[in-house]
Design a protein around this motif. Sequence first.
Motif, PDB file in Angstrom:
ATOM      1  N   VAL A 152       3.366   0.627  11.992  1.00 34.70           N
ATOM      2  CA  VAL A 152       3.104   1.950  12.542  1.00 34.70           C
ATOM      3  C   VAL A 152       3.096   1.841  14.065  1.00 34.70           C
ATOM      4  O   VAL A 152       2.621   0.840  14.614  1.00 34.70           O
ATOM      5  CB  VAL A 152       1.733   2.487  12.061  1.00 34.70           C
ATOM      6  N   GLU A 153       3.616   2.846  14.737  1.00 31.99           N
ATOM      7  CA  GLU A 153       3.643   2.836  16.199  1.00 31.99           C
ATOM      8  C   GLU A 153       2.219   2.837  16.752  1.00 31.99           C
ATOM      9  O   GLU A 153       1.286   3.345  16.127  1.00 31.99           O
ATOM     10  CB  GLU A 153       4.386   4.066  16.734  1.00 31.99           C
ATOM     11  N   TYR A 154       2.061   2.293  17.936  1.00 33.80           N
ATOM     12  CA  TYR A 154       0.746   2.243  18.577  1.00 33.80           C
ATOM     13  C   TYR A 154       0.151   3.652  18.719  1.00 33.80           C
ATOM     14  O   TYR A 154       0.819   4.590  19.138  1.00 33.80           O
ATOM     15  CB  TYR A 154       0.849   1.618  19.969  1.00 33.80           C
ATOM     16  N   GLY A 155      -1.113   3.781  18.346  1.00 33.94           N
ATOM     17  CA  GLY A 155      -1.839   5.028  18.540  1.00 33.94           C
ATOM     18  C   GLY A 155      -1.432   6.184  17.647  1.00 33.94           C
ATOM     19  O   GLY A 155      -1.868   7.322  17.855  1.00 33.94           O
ATOM     20  N   ASP A 156      -0.618   5.937  16.624  1.00 32.83           N
ATOM     21  CA  ASP A 156      -0.089   7.001  15.763  1.00 32.83           C
ATOM     22  C   ASP A 156      -1.021   7.222  14.554  1.00 32.83           C
ATOM     23  O   ASP A 156      -0.870   6.599  13.506  1.00 32.83           O
ATOM     24  CB  ASP A 156       1.317   6.613  15.296  1.00 32.83           C
ATOM     25  N   VAL A 157      -1.964   8.136  14.711  1.00 29.96           N
ATOM     26  CA  VAL A 157      -2.938   8.404  13.646  1.00 29.96           C
ATOM     27  C   VAL A 157      -2.257   8.927  12.386  1.00 29.96           C
ATOM     28  O   VAL A 157      -2.550   8.478  11.269  1.00 29.96           O
ATOM     29  CB  VAL A 157      -4.007   9.411  14.125  1.00 29.96           C
ATOM     30  N   SER A 158      -1.330   9.869  12.548  1.00 26.13           N
ATOM     31  CA  SER A 158      -0.647  10.429  11.378  1.00 26.13           C
ATOM     32  C   SER A 158       0.200   9.368  10.679  1.00 26.13           C
ATOM     33  O   SER A 158       0.316   9.354   9.447  1.00 26.13           O
ATOM     34  CB  SER A 158       0.225  11.618  11.786  1.00 26.13           C
ATOM     35  N   GLY A 159       0.803   8.466  11.462  1.00 27.80           N
ATOM     36  CA  GLY A 159       1.584   7.374  10.871  1.00 27.80           C
ATOM     37  C   GLY A 159       0.701   6.436  10.065  1.00 27.80           C
ATOM     38  O   GLY A 159       1.087   5.968   8.983  1.00 27.80           O
ATOM     39  N   TRP A 160      -0.495   6.181  10.576  1.00 23.54           N
ATOM     40  CA  TRP A 160      -1.438   5.343   9.839  1.00 23.54           C
ATOM     41  C   TRP A 160      -1.895   6.016   8.551  1.00 23.54           C
ATOM     42  O   TRP A 160      -1.963   5.374   7.500  1.00 23.54           O
ATOM     43  CB  TRP A 160      -2.642   5.004  10.726  1.00 23.54           C
ATOM     44  N   LYS A 161      -2.182   7.301   8.638  1.00 23.56           N
ATOM     45  CA  LYS A 161      -2.608   8.034   7.451  1.00 23.56           C
ATOM     46  C   LYS A 161      -1.515   7.993   6.378  1.00 23.56           C
ATOM     47  O   LYS A 161      -1.808   7.763   5.184  1.00 23.56           O
ATOM     48  CB  LYS A 161      -2.920   9.481   7.822  1.00 23.56           C
ATOM     49  N   LYS A 162      -0.281   8.171   6.786  1.00 20.50           N
ATOM     50  CA  LYS A 162       0.847   8.146   5.852  1.00 20.50           C
ATOM     51  C   LYS A 162       0.974   6.769   5.200  1.00 20.50           C
ATOM     52  O   LYS A 162       1.199   6.653   3.979  1.00 20.50           O
ATOM     53  CB  LYS A 162       2.134   8.513   6.589  1.00 20.50           C
ATOM     54  N   ALA A 163       0.834   5.714   5.998  1.00 17.46           N
ATOM     55  CA  ALA A 163       0.959   4.345   5.474  1.00 17.46           C
ATOM     56  C   ALA A 163      -0.168   4.019   4.497  1.00 17.46           C
ATOM     57  O   ALA A 163       0.055   3.394   3.453  1.00 17.46           O
ATOM     58  CB  ALA A 163       0.969   3.350   6.630  1.00 17.46           C
ATOM     59  N   ILE A 164      -1.380   4.446   4.823  1.00 18.24           N
ATOM     60  CA  ILE A 164      -2.537   4.221   3.939  1.00 18.24           C
ATOM     61  C   ILE A 164      -2.308   4.884   2.592  1.00 18.24           C
ATOM     62  O   ILE A 164      -2.511   4.277   1.528  1.00 18.24           O
ATOM     63  CB  ILE A 164      -3.822   4.771   4.602  1.00 18.24           C
ATOM     64  N   ASN A 165      -1.868   6.125   2.634  1.00 15.61           N
ATOM     65  CA  ASN A 165      -1.625   6.863   1.393  1.00 15.61           C
ATOM     66  C   ASN A 165      -0.494   6.252   0.571  1.00 15.61           C
ATOM     67  O   ASN A 165      -0.542   6.247  -0.667  1.00 15.61           O
ATOM     68  CB  ASN A 165      -1.311   8.332   1.705  1.00 15.61           C
ATOM     69  N   TYR A 166       0.518   5.711   1.275  1.00 15.15           N
ATOM     70  CA  TYR A 166       1.644   5.091   0.565  1.00 15.15           C
ATOM     71  C   TYR A 166       1.181   3.848  -0.204  1.00 15.15           C
ATOM     72  O   TYR A 166       1.528   3.656  -1.375  1.00 15.15           O
ATOM     73  CB  TYR A 166       2.754   4.712   1.539  1.00 15.15           C
ATOM     74  N   ILE A 167       0.415   3.013   0.461  1.00 15.20           N
ATOM     75  CA  ILE A 167      -0.086   1.801  -0.198  1.00 15.20           C
ATOM     76  C   ILE A 167      -0.906   2.156  -1.430  1.00 15.20           C
ATOM     77  O   ILE A 167      -0.766   1.555  -2.500  1.00 15.20           O
ATOM     78  CB  ILE A 167      -0.938   0.959   0.777  1.00 15.20           C
ATOM     79  N   LYS A 168      -1.754   3.164  -1.294  1.00 17.61           N
ATOM     80  CA  LYS A 168      -2.638   3.543  -2.393  1.00 17.61           C
ATOM     81  C   LYS A 168      -1.871   4.194  -3.545  1.00 17.61           C
ATOM     82  O   LYS A 168      -2.210   3.982  -4.723  1.00 17.61           O
ATOM     83  CB  LYS A 168      -3.712   4.506  -1.877  1.00 17.61           C
ATOM     84  N   SER A 169      -0.845   4.943  -3.213  1.00 24.48           N
ATOM     85  CA  SER A 169      -0.109   5.662  -4.270  1.00 24.48           C
ATOM     86  C   SER A 169       1.057   4.863  -4.846  1.00 24.48           C
ATOM     87  O   SER A 169       1.691   5.298  -5.803  1.00 24.48           O
ATOM     88  CB  SER A 169       0.409   7.002  -3.726  1.00 24.48           C
ATOM     89  N   HIS A 170       1.352   3.703  -4.267  1.00 29.64           N
ATOM     90  CA  HIS A 170       2.431   2.845  -4.768  1.00 29.64           C
ATOM     91  C   HIS A 170       1.903   1.423  -4.981  1.00 29.64           C
ATOM     92  O   HIS A 170       2.306   0.471  -4.295  1.00 29.64           O
ATOM     93  CB  HIS A 170       3.611   2.820  -3.789  1.00 29.64           C
ATOM     94  N   PRO A 171       0.984   1.244  -5.925  1.00 31.38           N
ATOM     95  CA  PRO A 171       0.357  -0.067  -6.126  1.00 31.38           C
ATOM     96  C   PRO A 171       1.328  -1.180  -6.497  1.00 31.38           C
ATOM     97  O   PRO A 171       1.158  -2.321  -6.075  1.00 31.38           O
ATOM     98  CB  PRO A 171      -0.656   0.195  -7.253  1.00 31.38           C
ATOM     99  N   GLU A 172       2.356  -0.851  -7.277  1.00 26.95           N
ATOM    100  CA  GLU A 172       3.312  -1.875  -7.682  1.00 26.95           C
ATOM    101  C   GLU A 172       4.123  -2.370  -6.487  1.00 26.95           C
ATOM    102  O   GLU A 172       4.334  -3.579  -6.313  1.00 26.95           O
ATOM    103  CB  GLU A 172       4.241  -1.336  -8.763  1.00 26.95           C
ATOM    104  N   GLU A 173       4.584  -1.425  -5.658  1.00 25.10           N
ATOM    105  CA  GLU A 173       5.328  -1.810  -4.461  1.00 25.10           C
ATOM    106  C   GLU A 173       4.435  -2.590  -3.508  1.00 25.10           C
ATOM    107  O   GLU A 173       4.872  -3.547  -2.858  1.00 25.10           O
ATOM    108  CB  GLU A 173       5.896  -0.571  -3.757  1.00 25.10           C
TER     109      GLU A 173
END
Length: 355
Positions: free
Chosen positions: A298-319
């Motif tokens: 995620v780019e430095y300081g990108d709160v929305s990018g972090w939120k998106k990445a967190i949700n992706y990890i949680k919603s794609h457990p197999e990946e």
Amino acid sequence: MPTRIYFYHTRVTEQSYQEWKEYKFPGHLLYGMPLFEKDGIECVMHNYKFFPKRLQLMMYATKEILRNYRKFNVLYGTSFRGIELIIFLRAIGLFRKPIVIWHHTAITKNSNKIKEAISRLFYKGIDRMFLFSDKLIEDSMKSEKVNPSKLKLVHWGPDIEFYDHIAASIPESHRDGFISTGKENRDVVTLVNAFNQSDNNLDIYISKECGSINYEERISSSNPGGNISVTYTDGVIPLELARKVASKECIVICCLEFPYTVGLTTLVEAFALGMPFICSRNPNFQIDIDKEGIGITVEYGDVSGWKKAINYIKSHPEEAREMGKRARKLAEERFNLKIFAHEIAESLLEIAKKS
């Protein structure tokens, strides 16, 4: 007759080495030293002491190194902090032993002519520098201060056996939640703001202060929600933190933008534990995280990018699990203590032979 090096580290060494033998301290934080014996290298350990002022540290380190001068062939340091005077003595020919150090940032030019001249003399006193990535080497060459032959890439990576010993007691099915460790130049504001917009749990382990950064103030002003647990740590506790990390499902490495490999220690921990991670996009890493498919950047300081990445990890457990497996494979094949300790040992033996 074995080559003998003076091993200079900016932390207590003898105790850490003994703990490494008991799987209580990761060998990569000793920069390859525990495995040098396999390549025929003996070590004279620096008797490290803490000093609040750098000049005090430098005078003490200089005295210790000169006191042991006849006992070693090469001075090997994990940093030049504290051995600046020895390096200047080498530059003007008064210290006859080769000096090899880790350089944690790229070498840069100084706009001040006097400081630049002093810096150029300083680098003449170093026989070889190990760097963490090709980019740091390329940026260093732009300074035109050192011969490229002095710069060597080392594939610094984790002590896999240390982490296997920890992971063996924690079933993968018990891993849950996100975790942030590390203390150097962490962007706790962006991290807390992102998790404040998420239902996922985050455990933060960090010192109250590091350098000029007061993390306690920054975290408090960000008003962390109930899903965020903050524990303020003290001292060097890699074993305790590694156990905490091994019990989680994902590591988060949110850093401030600095021109070196901020977050690398935590990154390689994820490799060894076979865990997915989210990381600030640091161009100074040797590994292309996105290309290797081992995590999300995620780019430095990108709160929305972090939120998106967190949700992706949680919603794609197999990946996420596949990311962890690929990260572990990368550690086994390209980045680990055995590989980089041998790379360093080869350099030290080569330099000792020439001296």
